[in-house]
Write a protein that holds these residues in place. Structure first.
Motif, PDB file in Angstrom:
ATOM      1  N   THR A   2       0.799  -1.211   0.000  1.00 34.67           N
ATOM      2  CA  THR A   2       0.000   0.000   0.000  1.00 34.67           C
ATOM      3  C   THR A   2       0.839   1.271   0.000  1.00 34.67           C
ATOM      4  OG1 THR A   2      -0.150  -0.107   2.405  1.00 34.67           O
ATOM      5  CG2 THR A   2      -1.942  -1.115   1.157  1.00 34.67           C
ATOM      6  N   ASP A   3       1.994   1.248   0.613  1.00 37.10           N
ATOM      7  CA  ASP A   3       2.841   2.432   0.631  1.00 37.10           C
ATOM      8  C   ASP A   3       4.299   2.005   0.834  1.00 37.10           C
ATOM      9  OD1 ASP A   3       3.475   2.237   3.472  1.00 37.10           O
ATOM     10  OD2 ASP A   3       1.511   3.057   3.863  1.00 37.10           O
ATOM     11  N   ALA A   4       5.207   2.954   0.653  1.00 32.57           N
ATOM     12  CA  ALA A   4       6.631   2.635   0.734  1.00 32.57           C
ATOM     13  C   ALA A   4       7.036   2.148   2.119  1.00 32.57           C
ATOM     14  CB  ALA A   4       7.453   3.856   0.337  1.00 32.57           C
ATOM     15  N   GLN A   5       6.517   2.781   3.181  1.00 36.02           N
ATOM     16  CA  GLN A   5       6.919   2.369   4.529  1.00 36.02           C
ATOM     17  C   GLN A   5       6.472   0.938   4.813  1.00 36.02           C
ATOM     18  OE1 GLN A   5       8.964   4.369   6.596  1.00 36.02           O
ATOM     19  NE2 GLN A   5       9.205   2.334   7.466  1.00 36.02           N
ATOM     20  N   THR A   6       5.265   0.583   4.378  1.00 33.75           N
ATOM     21  CA  THR A   6       4.790  -0.788   4.551  1.00 33.75           C
ATOM     22  C   THR A   6       5.664  -1.752   3.768  1.00 33.75           C
ATOM     23  OG1 THR A   6       2.524  -0.035   4.883  1.00 33.75           O
ATOM     24  CG2 THR A   6       2.813  -2.331   4.226  1.00 33.75           C
TER      25      THR A   6
END
Length: 120
Positions: A2-6
């Motif tokens: 879903t996003d870069a940090q995930t």
């Protein structure tokens, strides 16, 4: 993803998974089938190559874990982040900096790794 940090969190989870079958499942979840991984010590492609590299690193550094060195910085389907390798809560034995490129489906397609601190 879903996003870069995930994606970065799951990427480090992949490096910390010691069960080979479970790790392979995480590699397939996080990375494209033709993922390319390059750092000063290794260059591999594909799920098999990356899974094997991670297993070899775990044999070389048993009991050590990867943790984030800070938040991921991302833009334009790429992210950069620092990681630490060491005993939980202890001084890192190794520190690195990775840049990942994401495929359109959000999985990691390329990892370019740099080593800032390595064991002597």
């Amino acid at each position: 993803m879903t996003d870069a940090q995930t994606a970065v969190t799951r990427y480090l989870d992949m490096w910390n998974e010691t069960d080979a079958a479970k790790r392979r499942a995480v590699v397939e979840e996080v990375c494209t089938p033709d993922v390319r991984y390059v750092d000063p010590l290794a260059a591999v492609t594909g799920h098999d190559g990356l899974n094997g590299l991670i297993g070899a690193a775990q044999q070389q550094f048993p009991g050590l874990t990867f943790t984030p060195g800070g938040a991921a910085d991302a833009h334009h389907q790429q992210a950069r982040f620092t990681w630490h390798l060491g005993q939980p809560g202890g001084e890192p034995l190794a520190i690195g900096f990775d840049v990942v490129e994401f495929a359109p489906d959000g999985r990691i397609a390329t990892v370019l790794g740099f080593l800032d601190k390595v064991p002597g």
